[in-house]
Design an enzyme around this catalytic site. Structure first.
Site, short mmCIF file in Angstrom:
data_model
loop_
_atom_site.label_atom_id
_atom_site.label_comp_id
_atom_site.label_asym_id
_atom_site.label_seq_id
_atom_site.Cartn_x
_atom_site.Cartn_y
_atom_site.Cartn_z
N CYS A 63 -21.39 -9.52 37.38
CA CYS A 63 -22.23 -10.40 36.54
C CYS A 63 -23.26 -11.19 37.35
O CYS A 63 -24.20 -11.73 36.78
CB CYS A 63 -21.35 -11.37 35.77
N HIS A 119 -24.74 -17.32 32.85
CA HIS A 119 -24.15 -16.03 32.50
C HIS A 119 -23.37 -16.22 31.19
O HIS A 119 -22.73 -17.25 30.97
CB HIS A 119 -23.21 -15.57 33.62
N ASN A 161 -20.86 -10.31 26.23
CA ASN A 161 -21.03 -10.36 27.68
C ASN A 161 -21.62 -9.02 28.15
O ASN A 161 -20.96 -7.99 28.04
CB ASN A 161 -19.66 -10.62 28.33
O1 UT7 Z 1 -18.04 -11.75 33.01
C1 UT7 Z 1 -16.98 -11.85 33.92
C2 UT7 Z 1 -16.23 -13.05 33.66
N1 UT7 Z 1 -15.37 -12.87 32.52
C3 UT7 Z 1 -14.88 -13.92 31.94
O2 UT7 Z 1 -15.27 -14.98 32.34
C4 UT7 Z 1 -13.85 -13.78 30.86
C5 UT7 Z 1 -13.20 -15.11 30.75
N2 UT7 Z 1 -12.03 -15.16 29.91
C6 UT7 Z 1 -12.12 -15.34 28.58
O3 UT7 Z 1 -13.20 -15.34 28.02
C7 UT7 Z 1 -10.84 -15.64 27.82
O4 UT7 Z 1 -9.79 -15.79 28.75
C8 UT7 Z 1 -10.47 -14.56 26.79
C9 UT7 Z 1 -11.44 -14.63 25.62
C10 UT7 Z 1 -10.46 -13.19 27.41
C11 UT7 Z 1 -9.09 -14.86 26.22
O5 UT7 Z 1 -9.04 -16.14 25.65
P1 UT7 Z 1 -7.85 -17.15 26.00
O6 UT7 Z 1 -8.11 -18.37 25.24
O7 UT7 Z 1 -7.80 -17.26 27.52
O8 UT7 Z 1 -6.61 -16.42 25.39
P2 UT7 Z 1 -5.29 -15.89 26.13
O9 UT7 Z 1 -5.61 -14.69 26.96
O10 UT7 Z 1 -4.60 -17.05 26.81
O11 UT7 Z 1 -4.42 -15.44 24.91
C12 UT7 Z 1 -3.96 -16.39 23.92
C13 UT7 Z 1 -3.31 -15.63 22.78
C14 UT7 Z 1 -2.30 -14.58 23.27
O12 UT7 Z 1 -1.23 -14.56 22.34
P3 UT7 Z 1 0.15 -15.30 22.66
O13 UT7 Z 1 0.63 -14.69 23.95
O14 UT7 Z 1 -0.19 -16.75 22.80
O15 UT7 Z 1 1.00 -14.97 21.47
C15 UT7 Z 1 -3.05 -13.29 23.17
O16 UT7 Z 1 -2.22 -12.18 22.98
O17 UT7 Z 1 -4.31 -14.92 22.05
C16 UT7 Z 1 -3.92 -13.52 21.95
N3 UT7 Z 1 -5.12 -12.73 21.91
C17 UT7 Z 1 -5.76 -12.40 20.79
N4 UT7 Z 1 -5.50 -12.69 19.49
C18 UT7 Z 1 -6.34 -12.21 18.57
C19 UT7 Z 1 -5.81 -12.19 22.98
N5 UT7 Z 1 -6.88 -11.52 22.53
C20 UT7 Z 1 -6.87 -11.64 21.18
C21 UT7 Z 1 -7.73 -11.16 20.17
N6 UT7 Z 1 -7.43 -11.47 18.89
N7 UT7 Z 1 -8.82 -10.43 20.44
#
Ligand code: UT7
Length: 330
Positions: free
Chosen positions: A112, A253, A283
């Site tokens: 990125c 970004h 992204n």
């Molecule tokens: O460009 C390179 C840099 N990339 C980034 O910077 C990406 C940065 N990361 C993110 O944007 C976020 O971490 C994500 C959007 C990928 C994830 O969001 P989060 O708030 O960190 O969620 P999480 O991974 O902690 O997951 C929370 C919950 C989980 O369920 P449980 O374990 O709490 O029951 C996941 O399974 O949300 C669940 N979950 C979803 N639920 C519905 C993860 N993805 C989804 C989804 N829809 N698409």
């Protein structure tokens, strides 16, 4: 030292729109979850177009804006983590498509942060007097490495391209005040495509396991992104002798709206100073800052002396921040 400016920007987005409700039909997710956790409403998908084809179109827009022809270009950099082929520079394919035989062409793989890495290199080569006009392109077809069965990643990524001309010409443009780059390979496996490289060559087994798709530890990258962007923005402003209040536009970004808002909060940037494209495009990795910058240049009436603060973090980990100031010819 020769002066160096960005004298033209361009971008290209493929036509096909993939909405959150489309994704609801592919994985167990919801529009509400995606919007509240990422800010993304839709992204663009390149169906029959490659990274080089999108990059070529963005480059043509940037050349037109700069008032230059391809014959004026001395070097082509292409930032991408989704090259058309392995063992073949996408920059060479774009060079040929643009009709620039003999112009050196080089790919940059800094995820990125690749566009800012490219502008850094172009700026150094122009300032040193080595070259006059350098085309910096960022193009990504992230849909080709996205697993549309993995809800934690497929909601994030989109396709698109951006380009700019970095030049010694005495015309209006964005003077590159500074760009500070960084990297830390300690976090290499926080986000990457595990197979397809020499460590784990592609095989039926790797394909069956989905190892040719992006895998990442989202929340680890999230925290690192906010911290590194804040640190590097501070250093960049300090190096230019500028205060936060001197910044007219923040061009970050576009990985997650919550990352951008957390950064804005730490600096006290109001909403109307933020360049946000993530709602429409998701992204697009290396292309994201370039697309946001091009939209800013096209849609806002940027005035002389206005300062833009650019910042990115990507897999690797890589990061970059810098200040651009709009200037009229001397
Ligand atoms: O460009 C390179 C840099 N990339 C980034 O910077 C990406 C940065 N990361 C993110 O944007 C976020 O971490 C994500 C959007 C990928 C994830 O969001 P989060 O708030 O960190 O969620 P999480 O991974 O902690 O997951 C929370 C919950 C989980 O369920 P449980 O374990 O709490 O029951 C996941 O399974 O949300 C669940 N979950 C979803 N639920 C519905 C993860 N993805 C989804 C989804 N829809 N698409």
């Amino acid at each position: 030292m020769t002066s160096s400016k960005i004298i033209g920007t361009g971008s290209y987005l493929p036509e096909k729109v993939l909405t959150n409700s489309d994704l609801e039909g592919l994985v167990d997710t919801s529009n509400d979850w995606i919007v509240s956790r990422t800010g993304i409403e839709q992204r663009r998908i390149a169906e029959n177009e490659s990274t080089s084809e999108m990059g070529t179109k963005a480059a043509q827009c940037a050349l037109e804006k700069a008032g230059l022809s391809i014959d004026d270009i001395d070097f082509i950099f292409v930032a991408t983590c989704t090259p058309d082929y392995q063992a073949l520079s996408t920059a060479c394919i774009i060079q040929n498509a643009l009709g620039a035989p003999h112009v050196p062409a080089l790919d940059i793989q800094a995820t990125c942060s690749g566009y800012l890495y490219g502008i850094f290199l172009a700026n150094s080569l122009v300032k040193s007097g080595t070259f006059n006009n350098i085309l910096v392109i960022a193009s990504e077809k992230l849909s080709s490495i996205t697993n549309y069965q993995d809800r934690s990643t497929c909601i994030l990524f989109g396709d698109g391209a951006a380009a700019c001309v970095v030049s010694s010409a005495n015309q209006a443009g964005l003077k590159i005040r500074n760009l500070l780059l960084g990297a830390n390979g300690k976090f290499a496996t926080s986000g990457f495509v595990p197979a397809g490289g020499c460590k784990t060559p592609a095989s039926i087994d790797t394909v069956n396991k989905g190892l040719h798709y992006i895998q990442m530890t989202g929340n680890e990258i999230f925290k690192l992104a906010v911290r590194k962007m804040e640190e590097s923005c501070k250093k960049s402003l300090e190096a230019c002798g500028l205060q936060v209040s001197d910044v007219n536009w923040l061009v970050p970004h576009q990985a997650n709206l919550r990352i951008i808002e957390a950064l804005a909060k730490r600096f006290g940037f109001p909403q109307d100073k933020l360049c946000i494209t993530i709602r429409k495009y998701g992204n697009t990795s290396a292309a994201s800052i370039g697309i946001a910058l091009d939209e800013l240049m096209r849609n806002k009436n940027i005035q002389p002396s206005q300062n833009l603060l650019l910042t990115s973090v990507g897999f690797g980990l890589t990061w970059a921040s810098g200040v651009l100031t709009y200037q009229n010819p001397l």
